[in-house]
Every structure is written in structure tokens, then in C-alpha cells.
Design a protein around this motif. Structure first.
Motif, PDB file in Angstrom:
ATOM      1  N   ASP A 114       0.837  -1.204   0.000  1.00 27.24           N
ATOM      2  CA  ASP A 114       0.000   0.000   0.000  1.00 27.24           C
ATOM      3  C   ASP A 114       0.868   1.249   0.000  1.00 27.24           C
ATOM      4  N   LEU A 115       1.946   1.216   0.770  1.00 27.73           N
ATOM      5  CA  LEU A 115       2.855   2.364   0.850  1.00 27.73           C
ATOM      6  C   LEU A 115       3.517   2.616  -0.508  1.00 27.73           C
ATOM      7  N   GLU A 116       3.961   1.546  -1.160  1.00 20.66           N
ATOM      8  CA  GLU A 116       4.609   1.701  -2.457  1.00 20.66           C
ATOM      9  C   GLU A 116       3.627   2.207  -3.509  1.00 20.66           C
ATOM     10  N   ALA A 117       2.371   1.784  -3.404  1.00 21.51           N
ATOM     11  CA  ALA A 117       1.348   2.287  -4.321  1.00 21.51           C
ATOM     12  C   ALA A 117       1.109   3.778  -4.082  1.00 21.51           C
ATOM     13  N   LEU A 118       1.075   4.194  -2.822  1.00 28.99           N
ATOM     14  CA  LEU A 118       0.918   5.609  -2.507  1.00 28.99           C
ATOM     15  C   LEU A 118       2.088   6.421  -3.048  1.00 28.99           C
ATOM     16  N   ALA A 119       3.300   5.865  -2.931  1.00 33.27           N
ATOM     17  CA  ALA A 119       4.486   6.549  -3.456  1.00 33.27           C
ATOM     18  C   ALA A 119       4.371   6.730  -4.964  1.00 33.27           C
ATOM     19  N   CYS A 120       3.859   5.715  -5.638  1.00 34.30           N
ATOM     20  CA  CYS A 120       3.683   5.793  -7.087  1.00 34.30           C
ATOM     21  C   CYS A 120       2.642   6.854  -7.446  1.00 34.30           C
ATOM     22  N   LEU A 121       1.567   6.919  -6.696  1.00 34.45           N
ATOM     23  CA  LEU A 121       0.553   7.942  -6.938  1.00 34.45           C
ATOM     24  C   LEU A 121       1.126   9.332  -6.703  1.00 34.45           C
ATOM     25  N   LYS A 122       1.907   9.481  -5.638  1.00 34.60           N
ATOM     26  CA  LYS A 122       2.518  10.775  -5.330  1.00 34.60           C
ATOM     27  C   LYS A 122       3.461  11.221  -6.440  1.00 34.60           C
ATOM     28  N   VAL A 123       4.222  10.285  -7.015  1.00 32.65           N
ATOM     29  CA  VAL A 123       5.180  10.669  -8.052  1.00 32.65           C
ATOM     30  C   VAL A 123       4.454  11.086  -9.326  1.00 32.65           C
ATOM     31  N   VAL A 183       5.854  -5.499  -7.200  1.00 33.00           N
ATOM     32  CA  VAL A 183       4.407  -5.716  -7.089  1.00 33.00           C
ATOM     33  C   VAL A 183       3.627  -4.600  -7.771  1.00 33.00           C
ATOM     34  N   ILE A 184       3.971  -3.361  -7.462  1.00 30.88           N
ATOM     35  CA  ILE A 184       3.204  -2.228  -7.972  1.00 30.88           C
ATOM     36  C   ILE A 184       3.458  -2.014  -9.464  1.00 30.88           C
ATOM     37  N   ILE A 185       4.705  -2.083  -9.894  1.00 31.31           N
ATOM     38  CA  ILE A 185       5.009  -1.868 -11.314  1.00 31.31           C
ATOM     39  C   ILE A 185       4.347  -2.950 -12.168  1.00 31.31           C
ATOM     40  N   ASN A 186       4.435  -4.202 -11.732  1.00 31.47           N
ATOM     41  CA  ASN A 186       3.791  -5.284 -12.493  1.00 31.47           C
ATOM     42  C   ASN A 186       2.277  -5.119 -12.527  1.00 31.47           C
ATOM     43  N   ALA A 187       1.700  -4.685 -11.420  1.00 31.13           N
ATOM     44  CA  ALA A 187       0.250  -4.479 -11.383  1.00 31.13           C
ATOM     45  C   ALA A 187      -0.162  -3.388 -12.367  1.00 31.13           C
ATOM     46  N   LEU A 188       0.644  -2.341 -12.493  1.00 32.38           N
ATOM     47  CA  LEU A 188       0.338  -1.264 -13.424  1.00 32.38           C
ATOM     48  C   LEU A 188       0.514  -1.716 -14.870  1.00 32.38           C
ATOM     49  N   ASP A 229      -2.354  -4.409 -15.654  1.00 31.66           N
ATOM     50  CA  ASP A 229      -3.720  -4.088 -15.232  1.00 31.66           C
ATOM     51  C   ASP A 229      -4.245  -5.088 -14.200  1.00 31.66           C
ATOM     52  N   ALA A 230      -3.401  -5.381 -13.241  1.00 30.96           N
ATOM     53  CA  ALA A 230      -3.769  -6.327 -12.179  1.00 30.96           C
ATOM     54  C   ALA A 230      -3.883  -5.573 -10.851  1.00 30.96           C
ATOM     55  N   GLY A 231      -4.280  -6.297  -9.824  1.00 29.17           N
ATOM     56  CA  GLY A 231      -4.333  -5.732  -8.477  1.00 29.17           C
ATOM     57  C   GLY A 231      -5.614  -5.020  -8.111  1.00 29.17           C
ATOM     58  N   GLU A 232      -6.662  -5.145  -8.959  1.00 26.90           N
ATOM     59  CA  GLU A 232      -7.916  -4.453  -8.640  1.00 26.90           C
ATOM     60  C   GLU A 232      -8.506  -4.907  -7.311  1.00 26.90           C
ATOM     61  N   LEU A 233      -8.317  -6.185  -6.983  1.00 29.99           N
ATOM     62  CA  LEU A 233      -8.902  -6.720  -5.754  1.00 29.99           C
ATOM     63  C   LEU A 233      -7.972  -6.589  -4.559  1.00 29.99           C
ATOM     64  N   ALA A 234      -6.766  -6.082  -4.776  1.00 25.85           N
ATOM     65  CA  ALA A 234      -5.816  -5.914  -3.682  1.00 25.85           C
ATOM     66  C   ALA A 234      -6.201  -4.706  -2.835  1.00 25.85           C
ATOM     67  N   SER A 235      -5.569  -4.592  -1.675  1.00 29.41           N
ATOM     68  CA  SER A 235      -5.872  -3.477  -0.772  1.00 29.41           C
ATOM     69  C   SER A 235      -5.513  -2.137  -1.393  1.00 29.41           C
ATOM     70  N   PHE A 236      -4.580  -2.165  -2.361  1.00 30.62           N
ATOM     71  CA  PHE A 236      -4.159  -0.922  -3.008  1.00 30.62           C
ATOM     72  C   PHE A 236      -4.838  -0.732  -4.367  1.00 30.62           C
ATOM     73  N   GLY A 237      -5.904  -1.496  -4.636  1.00 37.07           N
ATOM     74  CA  GLY A 237      -6.582  -1.426  -5.923  1.00 37.07           C
ATOM     75  C   GLY A 237      -7.096  -0.034  -6.259  1.00 37.07           C
ATOM     76  N   ASN A 238      -7.699   0.661  -5.253  1.00 37.40           N
ATOM     77  CA  ASN A 238      -8.217   2.008  -5.495  1.00 37.40           C
ATOM     78  C   ASN A 238      -7.092   2.989  -5.836  1.00 37.40           C
ATOM     79  N   ILE A 239      -5.924   2.777  -5.231  1.00 41.43           N
ATOM     80  CA  ILE A 239      -4.792   3.656  -5.525  1.00 41.43           C
ATOM     81  C   ILE A 239      -4.329   3.442  -6.958  1.00 41.43           C
ATOM     82  N   LEU A 240      -4.328   2.182  -7.408  1.00 47.31           N
ATOM     83  CA  LEU A 240      -3.948   1.898  -8.792  1.00 47.31           C
ATOM     84  C   LEU A 240      -4.911   2.564  -9.766  1.00 47.31           C
ATOM     85  N   ASN A 241      -6.200   2.552  -9.429  1.00 43.23           N
ATOM     86  CA  ASN A 241      -7.184   3.207 -10.282  1.00 43.23           C
ATOM     87  C   ASN A 241      -6.894   4.704 -10.396  1.00 43.23           C
TER      88      ASN A 241
END
Length: 258
Positions: free
Chosen positions: A151-160, A180-185, A188-200
Motif C-alpha cells: 500500500d505504501l509503495e502504491a501511494l508513493a507511485c501515486l505521489k510521483v 508488485v506495484i510496477i507489475n500491477a500497473l 492491469d492487475a491488483g484491482e482486488l488488492a488493498s491498493f486497488g483504489n490507488i492503482l485506479n
């Protein structure tokens, strides 16, 4: 040299001693013809060592399990001496060759996140550079610790991504060391993960760019962003630098460029 080449730090994985084969660990300590000349001075070495080893562990085991313990001791000592000897400097690429984007108008933005132990805070670091490797912007910011590292790494990606948009960048290559985050992006994976909304949110913001690409890099290729993230421990709030950097970060950027 193989590791450096994979990190795009040097243009070739070729051994700097023999200039014949890629220099992985086994080649560096055993198979290189320059190194093998050292081993050949001991007649019994090739009788002890296997005809071919697939890993250094396999090679070392052949000496460790030999009845004559002194052979293992000599092997380890000679390996240590080889590691301490000065070797020719590896070929150095021209400035920025290791990461220069194909588009001169494209910017490279690295990001990273770190967790501060015994604290409810974490840190985010961002460094943006132009096609010539010059720093055009940087960010070091403490943030509340997320529920998980992912979740933290996803937030960092959103911030950047938000940082790049606020900075007015339109063509960007984002680099991070979170697999995890780069591969999800990318997939187009990780929608069901805790960081799915951040990926969106990341995908939504990314549609604004004229060109955008997310790239996974090793932590060794993300040292500047990591240092900026760690620097956030002593920050009261977010610190932003435009066309300038803290004095302790400048040497890392110069090393990364050259």
C-alpha cells in the motif's frame, strides 16, 4: 559486469580481464582464463574441483568436503586475495547512456518509499531528471504509514505521478523498484488488492500525459530516490527542490549520471 549490465550501468557484460566472455560470478573467480592461470599453479586443484560447476556453491562444496582440509583453506584464501586485488576499471559509458530516454523531450522520474522503524511514519523520495540527466525537481516527504508495504509503495507511485503533473511534465518515464506495484500497473492487475483504489487513481492521472511509461528497476538503480525518501525522516513536512538539490544528494546524482 553481468549485474552492472542488467542495471544498465555499463554497456557490456564482457569481462574486463579477458574481454572474451560475460563476467558473472563464476567467471570472475574461476573460469576467466586470466584467473585460471592462478589456479593452474597448484597441480592438485583441478583434481579436486569438478570438471564443470553451475554455481559458486557447487564449486566451494567440492573443496569443503575434501578430506584434506588445507585445500579448502587455500581455496578460500586465494578467493579473498583475488577479491582484494585491484582490477582494471570497467568500461564507462558516455554520460546518461545507461538510461537516456529515446525522446529528448521525455523526463525520467524515479520514486521510492521507506518505512521508518519504531515510528508511525514512512518517507517518499522523488527525483526528476531531463534527457541530459540534469535534476529538474525533487521531493522528500514524510507520510503516515500505510496498512502494508505494498500500500505504501502504491501511494508513493501515486505521489510521483501527481508530482510530475504539478511540475508540468507531459512525457514521463517513471522508474520504481517495487515489483508488485510496477507489475500491477503494467498488466492491469491488483484491482482486488488493498491498493486497488490507488492503482485506479494512478491510471486515471496517467491519462493526462502525452506519453507515460512505468519501468521496474533494481534498488541499485534507484539510490537517489531512496536517499530522498530516507531524508524525509528529519523533515517537518514535504520538501521540494526545483532545479536544485540538497548538498548531500548531489554526489549521488552525479554518480548516477556518470
Amino acid at each position: 559486469m553481468v549485474n552492472l549490465h542488467q542495471c544498465q550501468i555499463v554497456p557490456s557484460a564482457c569481462c574486463a580481464l579477458c574481454n572474451a566472455l560475460p563476467e558473472d560470478f563464476l567467471h570472475a573467480v574461476w573460469y576467466c582464463e586470466v584467473i585460471s592461470d592462478v589456479w593452474s599453479t597448484l597441480e592438485w586443484f583441478h583434481q579436486t574441483a569438478p570438471s564443470h560447476s553451475n554455481s559458486f556453491t557447487e564449486l566451494l562444496s567440492s573443496f569443503l568436503f575434501n578430506r584434506e582440509e588445507f585445500r579448502a583453506e587455500i581455496f578460500v584464501i586465494m578467493e579473498f586475495i583475488q577479491a582484494q586485488n585491484d582490477e582494471p576499471d570497467p568500461p564507462r559509458p558516455p554520460p546518461m547512456q545507461q538510461w537516456r530516454p529515446p525522446d529528448p523531450q521525455c523526463f525520467k522520474v524515479n520514486f521510492d518509499a521507506v518505512v521508518f522503524r519504531r515510528s508511525s511514519l514512512a518517507g517518499i523520495g522523488v527525483i526528476a531528471r531531463n534527457h541530459d540527466g540534469e535534476a529538474v525537481g525533487a521531493l522528500s516527504s514524510p507520510i503516515p504509514m500505510a496498512q502494508s508495504v505494498a500500500d505504501l509503495e502504491a501511494l508513493a507511485c501515486l505521489k510521483v505521478v501527481q508530482f510530475a503533473l504539478e511540475f508540468g511534465l507531459t512525457r514521463v518515464m517513471f522508474e520504481g523498484d517495487s515489483t508488485v506495484i510496477i507489475n500491477a500497473l503494467l498488466h492491469d492487475a491488483g484491482e482486488l488488492a488493498s491498493f486497488g483504489n490507488i492503482l485506479n487513481d494512478i491510471h486515471l492521472h496517467s491519462t493526462v500525459f502525452q506519453f507515460v511509461k512505468f519501468v521496474h528497476v533494481s534498488s541499485n538503480c534507484n539510490l537517489v530516490a531512496d536517499a530522498l525518501a530516507k531524508k524525509a525522516r528529519s523533515n517537518v513536512g514535504a520538501q521540494v527542490w526545483l532545479h536544485d538539490l540538497p548538498t548531500d544528494i548531489v554526489p549521488l546524482v552525479l554518480h548516477d549520471v556518470h
